[in-house]
Scaffold this active site. Structure first.
Site, PDB file in Angstrom:
ATOM      1  N   ASP A 136       0.816  -1.222   0.000  1.00 38.71           N
ATOM      2  CA  ASP A 136       0.000   0.000   0.000  1.00 38.71           C
ATOM      3  C   ASP A 136       0.850   1.273   0.000  1.00 38.71           C
ATOM      4  O   ASP A 136       0.333   2.354  -0.295  1.00 38.71           O
ATOM      5  CB  ASP A 136      -0.916   0.043   1.235  1.00 38.71           C
ATOM      6  N   MET A 178      -6.223  -2.824  -4.672  1.00 33.63           N
ATOM      7  CA  MET A 178      -6.067  -2.754  -3.210  1.00 33.63           C
ATOM      8  C   MET A 178      -5.698  -1.347  -2.745  1.00 33.63           C
ATOM      9  O   MET A 178      -5.069  -0.587  -3.484  1.00 33.63           O
ATOM     10  CB  MET A 178      -5.026  -3.755  -2.730  1.00 33.63           C
ATOM     11  N   GLU A 231      -9.933   0.145  -3.528  1.00 33.31           N
ATOM     12  CA  GLU A 231     -11.021  -0.530  -2.793  1.00 33.31           C
ATOM     13  C   GLU A 231     -11.630   0.358  -1.705  1.00 33.31           C
ATOM     14  O   GLU A 231     -12.776   0.158  -1.308  1.00 33.31           O
ATOM     15  CB  GLU A 231     -10.515  -1.844  -2.183  1.00 33.31           C
ATOM     16  N   ARG A 279     -18.115  -3.692 -17.449  1.00 36.80           N
ATOM     17  CA  ARG A 279     -17.719  -4.888 -16.690  1.00 36.80           C
ATOM     18  C   ARG A 279     -16.844  -4.446 -15.519  1.00 36.80           C
ATOM     19  O   ARG A 279     -16.322  -3.339 -15.519  1.00 36.80           O
ATOM     20  CB  ARG A 279     -16.896  -5.843 -17.574  1.00 36.80           C
ATOM     21  N   GLN A 287      -2.338  -9.175  -6.485  1.00 41.94           N
ATOM     22  CA  GLN A 287      -1.509  -7.955  -6.407  1.00 41.94           C
ATOM     23  C   GLN A 287      -0.364  -8.098  -5.407  1.00 41.94           C
ATOM     24  O   GLN A 287       0.582  -7.337  -5.425  1.00 41.94           O
ATOM     25  CB  GLN A 287      -2.374  -6.757  -5.982  1.00 41.94           C
TER      26      GLN A 287
HETATM   27  O1  F6P Z   1      -2.291  -4.100   3.776  1.00 42.65           O
HETATM   28  C1  F6P Z   1      -2.100  -4.743   2.582  1.00 42.65           C
HETATM   29  C2  F6P Z   1      -3.398  -5.197   2.003  1.00 42.65           C
HETATM   30  O2  F6P Z   1      -3.079  -5.920   0.849  1.00 42.65           O
HETATM   31  C3  F6P Z   1      -4.437  -4.108   1.699  1.00 42.65           C
HETATM   32  O3  F6P Z   1      -4.198  -3.407   0.514  1.00 42.65           O
HETATM   33  C4  F6P Z   1      -5.700  -4.910   1.656  1.00 42.65           C
HETATM   34  O4  F6P Z   1      -6.827  -4.112   1.899  1.00 42.65           O
HETATM   35  C5  F6P Z   1      -5.491  -5.913   2.737  1.00 42.65           C
HETATM   36  O5  F6P Z   1      -4.096  -6.078   2.876  1.00 42.65           O
HETATM   37  C6  F6P Z   1      -6.132  -7.262   2.489  1.00 42.65           C
HETATM   38  O6  F6P Z   1      -6.024  -8.009   3.636  1.00 42.65           O
HETATM   39  P1  F6P Z   1      -6.255  -9.581   3.725  1.00 42.65           P
HETATM   40  O7  F6P Z   1      -5.027 -10.225   3.151  1.00 42.65           O
HETATM   41  O8  F6P Z   1      -6.379  -9.842   5.186  1.00 42.65           O
HETATM   42  O9  F6P Z   1      -7.455  -9.922   2.932  1.00 42.65           O
END
Ligand code: F6P
Length: 355
Positions: A136, A178, A231, A279, A287
């Site tokens: 992130d 993400m 997201e 779509r 990712q």
């Molecule tokens: O913090 C990294 C991250 O990939 C975020 O971008 C994402 O919202 C979250 O982790 C997803 O978490 P999990 O792997 O618990 O689904």
């Protein structure tokens, strides 16, 4: 090689990887182990993040175990979102492990949550050092985190590929990327991958304005579009349609990417309001997968080496950080106080290319 190795300087260094994995973690583990073993230190890897430190579930690392692992994604030490401060005796468990193992230093490799715990543990008197990690890229006090470069390159390639199919079918494709609180990944990958609209958590958006922009684009003869949406991006009027799992993780985060996310909601709204064929794609955990880019392999390796140097100098309560091209030690507290979000000027620059 000028390696200083003296019995009396030997340390016992523990390390763990916490939170969502990120490409480059294995490079850090290798960096710590190689630098540590060359100095004669004992290196112990705790399994599944803070869980392993609480339960003293660990493996001793040697050079054979880390050979060439910098080329692989994920973490050989496994990861979890365990929060010791949410568990009865979590903190006591870690303190006991450090005492029983006679640890001189514990290196925590993680993002905001993992390093937030590290900072608190340091406040409680444990010798902790942090290494910043997250796809992130939202940690403060460092120019960037490892994992981000691999992720933006992956997302950019996905957007590249979606261009050709969207163009062939004269469709709009909404791509959910993400990033719950910070839009670095959507912004940078969207810019590189030619998204025609980019929506990030830092800037609330208006779906009508997005639709107007898309209709204008079509009316000018560009009869397809890619919309990159983080997201965590928000149109306040659409929020009631976004449904995430009711479950929260140990750090209190809702699980985005489950239920009906903003990508799907926005796709439905665009289709309804414009009558254009639309779509959506949720890129999800791919990712975070796969092998790290050269940048993340090198940054991870350097951070691992730097953290061991910091341990030898007793620089506890600090985090190894990238400033420009140099690695420096910064206060852990500064890294975890506030998230690093996208400044409005950067978003405004990206907006020049919308439509
Ligand atoms: O913090 C990294 C991250 O990939 C975020 O971008 C994402 O919202 C979250 O982790 C997803 O978490 P999990 O792997 O618990 O689904």
């Amino acid at each position: 090689m000028n390696i200083l190795k003296t019995e009396e300087n030997n340390m016992h260094i523990g390390l763990l990887t916490g939170g969502g994995d990120a490409p480059g973690l294995n490079a850090v583990i290798r960096g710590i182990t190689v630098r540590g073993k060359m100095r004669g230190h004992k290196i112990t890897g705790f399994l599944r993040g803070w869980k392993g430190a609480i339960e003293n579930d660990a493996v001793e690392l040697d050079l054979n175990m880390v050979r060439d692992i910098h080329m692989e994604g994920g973490t050989i030490l496994l990861s979890s979102r365990t929060n010791p401060f949410k568990l009865e005796n979590g903190f006591e468990g870690i303190r006991k492990t450090c005492k029983d193992m006679r640890l001189d230093c514990l290196i925590a490799i993680g993002g905001e949550d993992t390093l937030g715990v590290a900072s608190r543990l340091n406040g409680e008197g444990l010798p902790v050092i942090g290494i910043p990690k997250t796809i992130d890229n939202d940690l403060s006090a460092t120019d960037c985190t490892f994992g981000f470069d691999t992720a933006i390159n992956y997302v950019m390639k996905a957007l590249d590929m979606l261009h050709t199919t969207a163009r062939s079918h004269e469709r709009i494709i909404v791509v959910e990327i993400m990033g719950r609180h910070a839009g670095w990944l959507a912004l940078h990958a969207g810019m590189a991958g030619g998204a025609h609209v980019i929506l990030i958590p830092e800037q609330e958006f208006n779906t009508d304005e997005v639709c107007d922009l898309l209709k204008k684009r079509y009316s000018e003869g560009n009869r397809y579009a890619i919309v990159a949406v983080a997201e965590g991006a928000i149109d306040p009027k659409l929020q009631r349609h976004v449904m995430h799992s009711a479950e929260k993780d140990a750090f209190g985060h809702v699980q985005l990417g489950t239920g009906i996310g903003i990508g799907e909601v926005l796709k439905n709204e665009i289709a309804d309001r414009t009558d254009l064929e639309t779509r959506h794609v949720v890129l999800g955990h791919v990712q975070r997968g796969g092998s790290p880019t050269a940048f993340d392999r090198v940054l991870g390796t350097r951070l691992g080496v730097k953290a061991v140097e910091m341990a030898e100098q007793g620089m506890f309560g600090k985090m190894a950080a990238l400033h420009g091209t140099e690695l420096v030690a910064v206060e852990l507290e500064k890294a975890v106080g506030t998230l690093k979000t996208v400044p409005v000027e950067q978003y405004d620059a990206a907006k020049l290319f919308f439509g």
